[in-house]
Design an enzyme around this catalytic site. Structure first.
Site, short mmCIF file in Angstrom:
data_model
loop_
_atom_site.label_atom_id
_atom_site.label_comp_id
_atom_site.label_asym_id
_atom_site.label_seq_id
_atom_site.Cartn_x
_atom_site.Cartn_y
_atom_site.Cartn_z
N GLU A 250 0.84 -1.20 0.00
CA GLU A 250 0.00 0.00 0.00
C GLU A 250 0.87 1.25 0.00
OE1 GLU A 250 -3.37 -2.09 2.87
OE2 GLU A 250 -2.36 -0.29 3.54
N LYS A 252 2.46 4.40 1.32
CA LYS A 252 2.68 4.93 2.68
C LYS A 252 2.52 6.44 2.59
CE LYS A 252 5.89 4.62 6.59
NZ LYS A 252 5.74 5.95 7.15
N ARG A 257 -1.27 10.02 11.26
CA ARG A 257 -2.09 8.83 11.48
C ARG A 257 -3.28 9.20 12.35
NH1 ARG A 257 0.41 3.06 13.00
NH2 ARG A 257 -1.48 1.85 13.03
N ARG A 272 -1.57 9.30 16.65
CA ARG A 272 -0.71 8.12 16.82
C ARG A 272 -0.37 7.92 18.29
NH1 ARG A 272 4.32 6.53 17.40
NH2 ARG A 272 5.39 5.10 16.00
N GLU A 302 -4.63 7.59 7.17
CA GLU A 302 -3.63 8.66 7.17
C GLU A 302 -4.35 9.90 6.67
OE1 GLU A 302 -0.74 7.82 8.46
OE2 GLU A 302 0.71 9.31 7.79
N PHE A 342 -6.60 2.71 5.93
CA PHE A 342 -5.79 1.50 5.74
C PHE A 342 -6.11 0.38 6.72
CE2 PHE A 342 -3.04 4.46 8.16
CZ PHE A 342 -2.77 3.69 9.29
N ARG A 419 5.42 -3.44 17.27
CA ARG A 419 6.10 -3.27 15.99
C ARG A 419 6.53 -4.67 15.55
NH1 ARG A 419 8.19 1.12 13.61
NH2 ARG A 419 8.23 2.46 15.43
N LYS A 425 7.74 -1.56 6.26
CA LYS A 425 7.75 -0.32 5.47
C LYS A 425 8.95 -0.31 4.54
CE LYS A 425 9.43 2.17 9.48
NZ LYS A 425 9.29 3.30 10.38
P1 ATP Z 1 7.36 6.56 10.25
O1 ATP Z 1 8.10 7.75 10.75
O2 ATP Z 1 8.11 5.78 9.22
O3 ATP Z 1 5.95 6.88 9.83
P2 ATP Z 1 6.32 5.32 12.63
O4 ATP Z 1 7.09 4.73 13.76
O5 ATP Z 1 5.48 6.51 12.89
O6 ATP Z 1 7.34 5.57 11.45
P3 ATP Z 1 5.68 2.88 11.39
O7 ATP Z 1 4.83 1.85 11.99
O8 ATP Z 1 7.11 2.61 11.37
O9 ATP Z 1 5.34 4.25 12.09
O10 ATP Z 1 5.19 3.15 9.92
C1 ATP Z 1 3.84 3.09 9.67
C2 ATP Z 1 3.25 4.49 9.68
O11 ATP Z 1 2.98 4.87 8.34
C3 ATP Z 1 1.92 4.49 10.36
O12 ATP Z 1 2.05 4.92 11.71
C4 ATP Z 1 1.06 5.43 9.55
O13 ATP Z 1 1.04 6.71 10.15
C5 ATP Z 1 1.77 5.56 8.24
N1 ATP Z 1 1.02 5.01 7.09
C6 ATP Z 1 0.79 5.66 5.93
N2 ATP Z 1 0.15 4.88 5.06
C7 ATP Z 1 -0.05 3.68 5.67
C8 ATP Z 1 -0.65 2.46 5.26
N3 ATP Z 1 -1.17 2.30 4.04
N4 ATP Z 1 -0.66 1.45 6.16
C9 ATP Z 1 -0.13 1.60 7.40
N5 ATP Z 1 0.47 2.72 7.82
C10 ATP Z 1 0.51 3.76 6.97
#
Ligand code: ATP
Length: 586
Positions: A250, A252, A257, A272, A302, A342, A419, A425
């Site tokens: 998907e 990103k 979030r 978040r 998102e 998502f 996690r 990702k």
């Molecule tokens: P990052 O700074 O990379 O966003 P993070 O620690 O906030 O890191 P991760 O779980 O590592 O979060 O990466 C997933 C994040 O990406 C989610 O918290 C969400 O905000 C964002 N996101 C965007 N699109 C999607 C998607 N299609 N599915 C899941 N998460 C998504």
């Protein structure tokens, strides 16, 4: 229950650095606590009165708390203040002054946890004129009845400095031992916490109903679920291998979030970090209200800033305008958002967190009514590393951070609060930031919609390929145009309209109107990225990929002094890409 029991436990906990000992003291305290008070004691040990997501803080400024200490002890404020400057801890200062207090209160009654909690709660909820005085009075009253040791912890609590170092996980360990029948209960308790974000509630249920009560624990609308997070890998091959050969990939999206809880017309949005942010995004709440086709639901999306004129995604930073408390109406107009959904965790009585992702995705497709403000995150299902790579490039070019690749296996549950490897990702290791403007040739246009009806919504721009004497496309540009530009451009371009793509234009995109390559405009972008669509420098960096300009914006300068052959060349863009390539810090 006497508050002194709590204060004594705090003292022991504070004096150890060993987690096991800390857990033992906490177990002790929890066992001594009457069941009906257990949630309150759990919140208090973390320096809170309620779970974080309710956003209720005890909060009193240190300056005011000093007043209460003076009133309760009979010493002058400046005496207290000067000792505070030495100790740096109002708790310690208060303990000292209470111990040598000049006025002995005749009617001192032992403090109970109930009284402390109730009083702190009143302080937290005091508002309006007179709130400050009321808080001082309430705190003074407590201190009058407190022992020096109790005063120490009360003051640390109210000034937000009770730092016992008890992590959520330590509380869960202690609950498992005290009420769950042993350490084995920890996992079930942790899940209950992960789906409610409320340690006090978990504590109360396990104390009153035992582990069976916890097993029945369900997701509920209004209580945020701790977010599932992704691991990271840096190649499509590794990702596919880790996910069993096939995955759903998907976009990103690069926004904020949001976990949206809907009950009828009532919608609450959590960040978040599980803070309530409905007030920042009343427009997003409306979208959920109108476009989620269920009475009750919890979804994750998102929230992304979009260009109000073109509907294109804008960089994450533009969402920051939503943080301001005032003028939210204006920022809604100036910086509108779209939602890309998502996940779905709950629908009309059914907890979906333990269902595999393909099932949740199917439910999502049923309950999201897509329009230009909300859609399901763009996805492909693939087992092909090349296809994954191309989809990745497309995502970046369209303003996303990369991809989130997700497991489709039977065990692909929603891992609340963890996690893990069910989500991986895929972001860039390198990016090429653009520091210079480029002069590009207008080769085609797309009709505008909404506010731009009747003019062009975006232009297709190309660089000059001097080796082959053709024009290779490098971006679609819809930003930076003033109303005046939008009036002027159709007239400016009219003499060059042709019925088909010009033979010297090398494009893989269908446009609404094609032009002879004549007019040059100046553009600046954020980055140069690999592109599965554009033909500029095709194959030079990677097979089947060209280069594109990300977030392009018209600078306002028409380069009527330049002929199309004077535009920035493909070679120059390739050179810019290479020389500006830098490792991404993250
Ligand atoms: P990052 O700074 O990379 O966003 P993070 O620690 O906030 O890191 P991760 O779980 O590592 O979060 O990466 C997933 C994040 O990406 C989610 O918290 C969400 O905000 C964002 N996101 C965007 N699109 C999607 C998607 N299609 N599915 C899941 N998460 C998504």
């Amino acid at each position: 229950m006497r508050y002194s029991l709590v204060a004594e436990a705090y003292e022991k906990i504070e004096n150890t650095t060993k987690r096991l000992e800390m857990t033992d003291y906490l177990v002790d305290l929890l066992k001594k606590t009457p069941k009906e008070l257990i949630d309150k004691v759990v919140y208090l040990t973390q320096g809170k009165l309620y779970p974080d997501f309710l956003g209720i803080e005890i909060g009193i400024a240190e300056r005011l708390a000093v007043k209460s200490v003076a009133l309760a002890t009979g010493y002058r404020e400046d005496e207290i203040q000067s000792d505070l400057e030495k100790t740096g801890d109002l708790g310690e200062t208060a303990e000292k002054f209470l111990a040598k207090k000049t006025q002995i209160s005749l009617f001192r009654k032992p403090l109970t946890v109930e009284t402390v909690y109730k009083t702190l709660d009143k302080m937290a909820k005091a508002s309006g004129s007179g709130a400050v005085d009321l808080k001082i009075r309430l705190l003074t009253g407590l201190l009058m009845d407190a022992t020096p040791k109790e005063a120490k912890y009360i003051l640390r609590t109210v000034t937000g400095k009770l730092r016992l170092g008890i992590a959520d996980m330590t509380v869960l360990d202690a609950l498992a031992i005290a009420y769950g029948g042993g350490k084995e209960a920890r996992e079930v308790l942790e899940r209950a916490y992960n789906i409610s974000s409320d340690l006090g509630k978990v504590a109360k249920i396990v104390a009153e109903q035992g582990i069976d009560g916890i097993k029945k624990f369900k997701v509920s609308v209004g209580e945020p679920i701790r977010p599932m997070l992704a691991e990271r890998l840096s190649s499509p091959n590794e990702i596919l291998e880790k996910l069993g050969g096939k995955c759903i990939a998907e976009y990103k999206y690069d926004g904020e979030r949001i976990q949206a809880h809907k009950r009828g017309d009532e919608v609450t949005l959590f960040s978040r970090r599980l803070e309530r942010i409905t007030d920042q995004y009343p427009d997003a709440a409306d979208i959920v209200r109108e476009n989620i086709l269920a009475k009750e639901a919890i979804i994750e999306a998102e929230c992304v800033a979009v260009d109000p004129d073109t509907g294109e995604m804008r960089p994450f930073q533009e969402l920051m305008h939503r943080r301001r408390k005032y003028d939210i109406k204006k920022s809604i107009e100036k910086y509108p958002v779209s939602l890309f959904v998502f996940d779905v965790l709950y629908v009309d009585g059914e907890d979906l967190t333990l269902k595999p992702y393909p099932h949740r995705h199917e439910v999502l497709r049923k309950i999201v009514k897509e329009d230009n403000r909300i859609s399901i995150a763009k996805y492909i299902i693939t087992d092909d590393p090349e296809e994954l790579e191309r989809f990745f490039e497309e995502a970046i070019e369209n303003g996303c951070e990369g991809l989130v690749c997700k497991s489709l296996n039977n065990d692909s549950v929603y891992q609340a609060g963890a996690r893990g490897w069910l989500w991986i990702k895929y972001k860039r290791d390198y990016k090429s930031e653009m520091s210079d403007t480029v002069d590009l040739v207008v080769v085609a246009a797309f009709h505008g919609r909404g506010k731009r009806a009747g003019t062009y919504g975006a232009l297709l721009l190309a660089a000059y390929n001097d080796e082959r004497d053709v024009f290779d496309t490098v971006c679609k540009c819809g930003s930076g145009f003033t109303d005046e530009d939008l009036q002027k451009i159709p007239k400016l371009m009219e003499p060059y309209i042709i019925p088909h793509r010009h033979p010297r234009v090398n494009a893989n995109i269908d446009a609404d109107v094609w032009f002879e390559p004549k007019v040059v405009i100046e553009v600046i972008g954020a980055e140069i990225t690999l592109s599965p669509i554009h033909t500029c420098a095709l194959g030079s960096i990677r097979k089947n990929s060209g280069l594109a300009i990300r977030f392009p914006r018209f600078t306002g300068r028409y380069r009527l002094d330049k002929s199309a052959e004077d535009a920035t060349t493909v070679k120059e863009i390739l050179q810019m890409y290479k020389s500006q390539l830098k490792r991404v810090q993250s």
